[in-house]
Design an enzyme around this catalytic site. Structure first.
Site: not given
Ligand code: NVA
Ligand code: CP
Length: 332
Positions: A111, A138, A141, A230, A271, A316
């Site tokens: 990540r 993602h 997700q 989101d 998400c 998830r």
């Molecule tokens: N768009 C958000 C998703 C988090 C799961 C981010 O990248 O922070």
């Molecule tokens: N939805 C998601 O990816 O959550 P986290 O950022 O907590 O992993």
């Protein structure tokens, strides 16, 4: 379900576009099977003896926990390597790090920020690499989202999903392309300056002639089956709160928007994490600076009968487990 599709074995999971509809649906079927096994206490240790590296440049609750529990349930050992733990990108190139990790681990989750990092890990490690979120996509997700929709609606083909909010972030990109591949009608509803990049729209249009990108809420939500939103500010963009609040306040998911769908059974997905009350540090800061008590979704919608966000969060685990089992597992 004891077999995997051979095209998936040893393959990395970087973005939805790398998979056919059949393969994405296979992940969902396998996830449903593994979910049932877990609920019934049936062992499914398809990764017995494997070692998995979990690389996190950004913070995470769901993705980290889902990968960790999935590894453990599958009989593998997960090793968490956070931002400050390894040399990656600071003292050692991504390519060299990939070569080292690939000699010790059987698979790598990543990540982080740049999508090219996860691509380089996949190209250089010699083991399957799974994208746990980049600025661009993602995909794990998306699988959880699709599973949740299928559980509630019964199928995916022709399901209408509206994503409302920051239409050019990782979640919007992934839903637009992933949803289109499996035959859904995906609509992105956002102010024009936050529309997806044209190249992402083109990718979705290869699979669907019903892609809609609009700034009109009325046009987007009419007759929809799913409303998805989101955060307005993704990880790494924290200096953009003021600008996004200004642009996205009209796009908040509230009961008025739910009613506009004309569908009393519409489901709400997010998400997570979500800003729907003042119970977070950022939430309190935003309230003090901008007077907003809720951002992308109201507390009322978040807690309503429409909201399936915690089932989605649980999924998830099952979907990530399916990706690990199908790409690395011994399912004989
Ligand atoms: N768009 C958000 C998703 C988090 C799961 C981010 O990248 O922070
Ligand atoms: N939805 C998601 O990816 O959550 P986290 O950022 O907590 O992993």
């Amino acid at each position: 379900m004891g077999e995997t599709i051979s095209s998936l074995q040893g393959k990395s999971f970087l973005a939805e576009i790398d998979f056919t509809a059949e393969e994405l649906l296979y992940f969902l079927d396998l996830a449903a099977d593994l979910k049932a096994k877990k609920k019934n206490g049936i062992p499914h240790r398809y990764l017995e003896g494997k070692n998995i590296a979990l690389l996190f440049e950004k913070t995470s609750t769901r993705t980290r926990c889902a990968f960790t529990v999935a590894c453990t349930d599958l009989g593998a050992h997960p090793e968490y390597l956070g931002k400050g733990d390894i040399q990656l990108g600071k003292k050692e190139s991504v390519e060299d790090t990939a070569k080292v990790l690939g000699r010790m681990f059987d698979g790598i989750e990543f990540r982080g920020f740049a999508h090219k990092t996860v691509r380089s890990l996949a190209e250089n490690s010699g083991v399957p690499v799974w994208n746990g979120l980049t600025d661009m996509w993602h995909p794990t997700q998306t699988l959880a989202d699709l599973l949740t929709i299928r559980e509630h609606i019964g199928h995916l083909r022709n399901v209408k999903l509206v994503y409302v909010g920051d239409g050019r972030n990782n979640i919007a990109n992934s839903l637009l392309v992933g949803g289109s591949i499996v035959g859904m009608e995906v609509r992105i509803c956002a102010p024009k300056s936050l529309w997806p990049a044209q190249e992402v729209i083109y990718l979705a249009q290869k699979f669907s002639d019903r892609v809609m990108v609009t700034s009109s809420i009325d046009e987007a939500v009419a007759g929809t089956d799913v409303i998805y939103t989101d955060v307005w500010v993704s990880m790494g963009e924290e200096d953009k709160f003021a600008e996004r609040i200004e642009l996205l306040s009209p796009y908040q998911v509230n009961m008025q928007m739910i009613k506009k769908t004309g569908n009393d059974d519409v489901i709400f997905l997010h998400c997570l994490p979500a800003f729907h009350d003042l119970e977070t540090m950022y939430g309190k800061e935003i309230y003090e600076k901008h007077g907003l008590r809720e951002m992308e979704v109201t507390d009322e919608v978040f807690r309503s009968k429409h909201s399936k966000v915690f089932e989605q969060a649980e999924n998830r685990l099952h979907t990530i487990k399916a990706v690990l089992a199908a790409t690395l597992g011994n399912m004989e």
